[in-house]
Design a protein around this motif. Structure first.
Motif, PDB file in Angstrom:
ATOM      1  N   LEU A  53      14.407   4.010   6.716  1.00 34.39           N
ATOM      2  CA  LEU A  53      13.286   4.135   5.781  1.00 34.39           C
ATOM      3  C   LEU A  53      13.239   2.960   4.803  1.00 34.39           C
ATOM      4  CD1 LEU A  53      13.250   7.972   4.994  1.00 34.39           C
ATOM      5  CD2 LEU A  53      11.617   6.661   6.354  1.00 34.39           C
ATOM      6  N   ARG A  54      14.432   2.453   4.456  1.00 38.14           N
ATOM      7  CA  ARG A  54      14.459   1.287   3.563  1.00 38.14           C
ATOM      8  C   ARG A  54      13.840   0.077   4.275  1.00 38.14           C
ATOM      9  NH1 ARG A  54      19.465   1.750   2.144  1.00 38.14           N
ATOM     10  NH2 ARG A  54      20.289   0.327   3.726  1.00 38.14           N
ATOM     11  N   ASP A  55      14.186  -0.100   5.558  1.00 36.90           N
ATOM     12  CA  ASP A  55      13.605  -1.213   6.330  1.00 36.90           C
ATOM     13  C   ASP A  55      12.090  -1.041   6.476  1.00 36.90           C
ATOM     14  OD1 ASP A  55      16.073  -2.346   6.606  1.00 36.90           O
ATOM     15  OD2 ASP A  55      16.429  -1.561   8.630  1.00 36.90           O
ATOM     16  N   LEU A  56      11.686   0.203   6.708  1.00 43.23           N
ATOM     17  CA  LEU A  56      10.254   0.471   6.852  1.00 43.23           C
ATOM     18  C   LEU A  56       9.522   0.140   5.560  1.00 43.23           C
ATOM     19  CD1 LEU A  56       7.762   1.693   8.243  1.00 43.23           C
ATOM     20  CD2 LEU A  56       8.523   3.939   7.454  1.00 43.23           C
ATOM     21  N   ARG A  57      10.104   0.561   4.465  1.00 46.83           N
ATOM     22  CA  ARG A  57       9.476   0.313   3.162  1.00 46.83           C
ATOM     23  C   ARG A  57       9.375  -1.199   2.894  1.00 46.83           C
ATOM     24  NH1 ARG A  57      11.211   1.170  -2.502  1.00 46.83           N
ATOM     25  NH2 ARG A  57       9.360   1.879  -3.618  1.00 46.83           N
ATOM     26  N   THR A  58      10.421  -1.925   3.249  1.00 46.70           N
ATOM     27  CA  THR A  58      10.401  -3.385   3.073  1.00 46.70           C
ATOM     28  C   THR A  58       9.302  -4.009   3.935  1.00 46.70           C
ATOM     29  OG1 THR A  58      12.778  -3.374   2.656  1.00 46.70           O
ATOM     30  CG2 THR A  58      11.799  -5.481   3.272  1.00 46.70           C
ATOM     31  N   ALA A  59       9.181  -3.521   5.171  1.00 49.47           N
ATOM     32  CA  ALA A  59       8.164  -4.073   6.089  1.00 49.47           C
ATOM     33  C   ALA A  59       6.758  -3.781   5.572  1.00 49.47           C
ATOM     34  CB  ALA A  59       8.347  -3.473   7.479  1.00 49.47           C
ATOM     35  N   LEU A  60       6.542  -2.554   5.116  1.00 43.89           N
ATOM     36  CA  LEU A  60       5.216  -2.195   4.599  1.00 43.89           C
ATOM     37  C   LEU A  60       4.901  -3.010   3.342  1.00 43.89           C
ATOM     38  CD1 LEU A  60       5.247   1.699   5.036  1.00 43.89           C
ATOM     39  CD2 LEU A  60       3.966   0.035   6.384  1.00 43.89           C
ATOM     40  N   ALA A  61       5.911  -3.202   2.506  1.00 42.38           N
ATOM     41  CA  ALA A  61       5.705  -3.998   1.294  1.00 42.38           C
ATOM     42  C   ALA A  61       5.375  -5.441   1.652  1.00 42.38           C
ATOM     43  CB  ALA A  61       6.959  -3.942   0.419  1.00 42.38           C
ATOM     44  N   ARG A  62       6.000  -5.954   2.713  1.00 42.81           N
ATOM     45  CA  ARG A  62       5.716  -7.325   3.153  1.00 42.81           C
ATOM     46  C   ARG A  62       4.276  -7.428   3.644  1.00 42.81           C
ATOM     47  NH1 ARG A  62       5.064 -11.674   2.515  1.00 42.81           N
ATOM     48  NH2 ARG A  62       5.120 -13.328   4.052  1.00 42.81           N
ATOM     49  N   LEU A  63       3.849  -6.455   4.446  1.00 49.05           N
ATOM     50  CA  LEU A  63       2.458  -6.458   4.923  1.00 49.05           C
ATOM     51  C   LEU A  63       1.490  -6.329   3.747  1.00 49.05           C
ATOM     52  CD1 LEU A  63       2.296  -4.244   8.156  1.00 49.05           C
ATOM     53  CD2 LEU A  63       2.025  -6.714   7.965  1.00 49.05           C
ATOM     54  N   GLN A  64       1.850  -5.488   2.790  1.00 43.02           N
ATOM     55  CA  GLN A  64       0.991  -5.293   1.611  1.00 43.02           C
ATOM     56  C   GLN A  64       0.866  -6.603   0.835  1.00 43.02           C
ATOM     57  OE1 GLN A  64       2.022  -4.865  -1.948  1.00 43.02           O
ATOM     58  NE2 GLN A  64      -0.133  -4.595  -2.497  1.00 43.02           N
ATOM     59  N   ALA A  65       1.991  -7.289   0.666  1.00 42.32           N
ATOM     60  CA  ALA A  65       1.974  -8.561  -0.062  1.00 42.32           C
ATOM     61  C   ALA A  65       1.123  -9.588   0.685  1.00 42.32           C
ATOM     62  CB  ALA A  65       3.400  -9.081  -0.236  1.00 42.32           C
ATOM     63  N   THR A  66       1.233  -9.592   2.013  1.00 46.55           N
ATOM     64  CA  THR A  66       0.418 -10.520   2.814  1.00 46.55           C
ATOM     65  C   THR A  66      -1.071 -10.226   2.622  1.00 46.55           C
ATOM     66  OG1 THR A  66       2.140 -10.780   4.487  1.00 46.55           O
ATOM     67  CG2 THR A  66      -0.102 -11.254   5.181  1.00 46.55           C
ATOM     68  N   ALA A  67      -1.416  -8.928   2.671  1.00 51.09           N
ATOM     69  CA  ALA A  67      -2.820  -8.547   2.478  1.00 51.09           C
ATOM     70  C   ALA A  67      -3.300  -8.989   1.099  1.00 51.09           C
ATOM     71  CB  ALA A  67      -2.983  -7.041   2.650  1.00 51.09           C
ATOM     72  N   GLU A  68      -2.456  -8.807   0.110  1.00 48.02           N
ATOM     73  CA  GLU A  68      -2.811  -9.184  -1.261  1.00 48.02           C
ATOM     74  C   GLU A  68      -3.001 -10.703  -1.371  1.00 48.02           C
ATOM     75  OE1 GLU A  68      -3.129  -6.562  -3.333  1.00 48.02           O
ATOM     76  OE2 GLU A  68      -4.050  -7.957  -4.742  1.00 48.02           O
ATOM     77  N   GLU A  69      -2.111 -11.448  -0.730  1.00 46.58           N
ATOM     78  CA  GLU A  69      -2.228 -12.915  -0.747  1.00 46.58           C
ATOM     79  C   GLU A  69      -3.509 -13.361  -0.039  1.00 46.58           C
ATOM     80  OE1 GLU A  69       2.631 -13.345  -0.442  1.00 46.58           O
ATOM     81  OE2 GLU A  69       1.377 -14.094   1.197  1.00 46.58           O
ATOM     82  N   CYS A  70      -3.853 -12.659   1.034  1.00 42.61           N
ATOM     83  CA  CYS A  70      -5.089 -12.998   1.764  1.00 42.61           C
ATOM     84  C   CYS A  70      -6.308 -12.727   0.897  1.00 42.61           C
ATOM     85  CB  CYS A  70      -5.166 -12.207   3.070  1.00 42.61           C
ATOM     86  SG  CYS A  70      -4.021 -12.788   4.328  1.00 42.61           S
ATOM     87  N   VAL A  71      -6.261 -11.635   0.135  1.00 45.06           N
ATOM     88  CA  VAL A  71      -7.374 -11.344  -0.770  1.00 45.06           C
ATOM     89  C   VAL A  71      -7.532 -12.490  -1.765  1.00 45.06           C
ATOM     90  CG1 VAL A  71      -8.157  -9.845  -2.646  1.00 45.06           C
ATOM     91  CG2 VAL A  71      -7.236  -8.831  -0.566  1.00 45.06           C
ATOM     92  N   ALA A  72      -6.406 -12.959  -2.313  1.00 46.35           N
ATOM     93  CA  ALA A  72      -6.462 -14.054  -3.291  1.00 46.35           C
ATOM     94  C   ALA A  72      -7.057 -15.315  -2.658  1.00 46.35           C
ATOM     95  CB  ALA A  72      -5.062 -14.330  -3.829  1.00 46.35           C
ATOM     96  N   VAL A  73      -6.657 -15.600  -1.428  1.00 45.45           N
ATOM     97  CA  VAL A  73      -7.195 -16.774  -0.723  1.00 45.45           C
ATOM     98  C   VAL A  73      -8.701 -16.628  -0.521  1.00 45.45           C
ATOM     99  CG1 VAL A  73      -7.242 -17.930   1.534  1.00 45.45           C
ATOM    100  CG2 VAL A  73      -5.055 -17.428   0.442  1.00 45.45           C
TER     101      VAL A  73
END
Lengths: 92, 281
Positions: A53-73
């Motif tokens: 679950l910790r790995d899953l949470r890290t992966a989801l957070a990484r995808l979330q951060a990517t989505a957020e960075e894409c929004v900024a771009v």
């Protein structure tokens, strides 16, 4: 090169889709952080579940951060927030 | 009655409330991943406005994010099945253990029931072995999830930076196209006679902002005009390349939700003026 707005409608739609992705994933990350993982089963099983679950949470957070960075771009290229600015007059 | 008190051990440790919470949490994550990718899945499809050398890289980036979410979702679904299977097994085993515990408690210290008590405790231990075996399967499912995640999500992947570069390339392509196609645009502009139509033409020719509508649909065109700065690009192109035709005072690019025929009117007026000047001949 001068930062001209792209064709706003499509950029805004992509920005909006990434924004939705970011929100959804953020909610999932928060919910996973609150799970009770130390009483799921046997001790060895609890350790594996907790780690997974910790790995899953890290992966989801990484995808979330990517989505957020894409929004900024996309905003920089005339996406959602930038689109609002563009309506004020001639783009610069 | 607690198994560890009556039997001296708990053969089936597991908090069913915690299991429900974990199961719900995983389901929520699956739903979030589906929602996260579904919006992107609707954009950037092959055979759409994103075909072509300038648009395809953008579509590929959208697909990459979507595929990561989808792969994670599949791994999670497998893990969720394991959790639900574990949950069902735990329920069944804990019910059996509860019956054994109740019976052993009833027997108490009666010497005549020693054999039966021993047999019941042995049954509880067998259930414990089954429980351990099932727990190992659940552990394996979560270890597999962790391994899949390592394959799916690359921490060094910088999709946003690639998106930035793709958008810059698209902007450059649009600029280049505007420079190349401006004569045709001007002819079309004069034919269509209104800025809303111009924007549609721009959108169609550069293969962007189709919005699922057909040219000539007024509502769709108005929406494009409202959201797309494409008209500004045309005005700029006209200004750069047709100073002798484009009006001196160009309308401001407000993009408000209304139809603006400023440029078209100006163009039409200029054309009308030309025609008026030719009338005496």
């Amino acid at each position: 090169m001068q930062q001209l707005p792209l064709v706003g409608a499509e950029v805004q739609r992509i920005g909006s889709a990434f924004g939705t992705a970011s929100q959804e994933l953020s909610g999932a990350v928060n919910r996973l952080g609150d799970l009770p993982v130390d009483t799921v089963g046997t001790p060895s099983c609890d350790a594996a579940v907790s780690s997974g679950l910790r790995d899953l949470r890290t992966a989801l957070a990484r995808l979330q951060a990517t989505a957020e960075e894409c929004v900024a771009v996309l905003v920089r290229h005339g996406g959602p927030a930038g689109g609002e600015d563009l309506r004020q007059g001639e783009p610069t | 009655m607690r198994a560890d008190v009556i039997l001296g051990f708990d053969p089936t440790p597991a908090d069913t409330n915690a299991l429900v919470a974990v199961s719900d949490g995983l389901r929520g994550a699956v739903r979030a991943l589906i929602e996260a990718r579904s919006g992107l899945d609707r954009l950037g499809r092959t055979g759409s406005v994103w075909d072509g050398s300038a648009g395809a890289p953008l579509a590929a980036l959208l697909r990459r994010f979507s595929q990561q979410a989808s792969a994670l979702e599949e791994s999670l679904v497998d893990c969720l099945h394991a959790v639900d299977g574990w949950r069902a097994g735990v329920d069944a085993r804990q019910r059996q253990v509860a019956e054994i515990v109740a019976t052993v408690a009833e027997l108490g210290d009666d010497p005549a029931a020693t054999t039966r008590r021993t047999r019941l405790i042995a049954m509880a231990r067998e259930l414990g072995v089954d429980h351990e075996r099932a727990a190992a399967d659940l552990s394996a499912a979560f270890e597999e999830l962790s391994a899949s995640i390592q394959q799916i999500v690359d921490p060094h992947d910088d999709l946003a930076a690639e998106l930035d570069r793709a958008l810059l390339a698209l902007a450059a392509a649009v600029e280049e196209w505007m420079a190349d196609q401006a004569p045709e645009l001007l002819r079309t502009a004069l034919t269509l006679g209104e800025i809303a139509g111009l924007t549609t033409v721009i959108s169609e020719l550069i293969g962007i902002a189709a919005l699922g509508r057909n040219p000539g649909e007024d509502e769709g065109v108005a929406e494009v005009v409202a959201k797309s700065p494409g008209s500004h690009r045309l005005i700029k192109a006209l200004r750069q390349q047709w100073l002798d035709v484009a009006p001196v005072e160009l309308p401001a690019a407000t993009f408000a939700v209304r139809r603006s025929a400023g440029l078209a009117d100006a163009l039409a007026g200029r054309r009308g003026g030309d025609m008026e000047r030719t009338e005496p001949c």
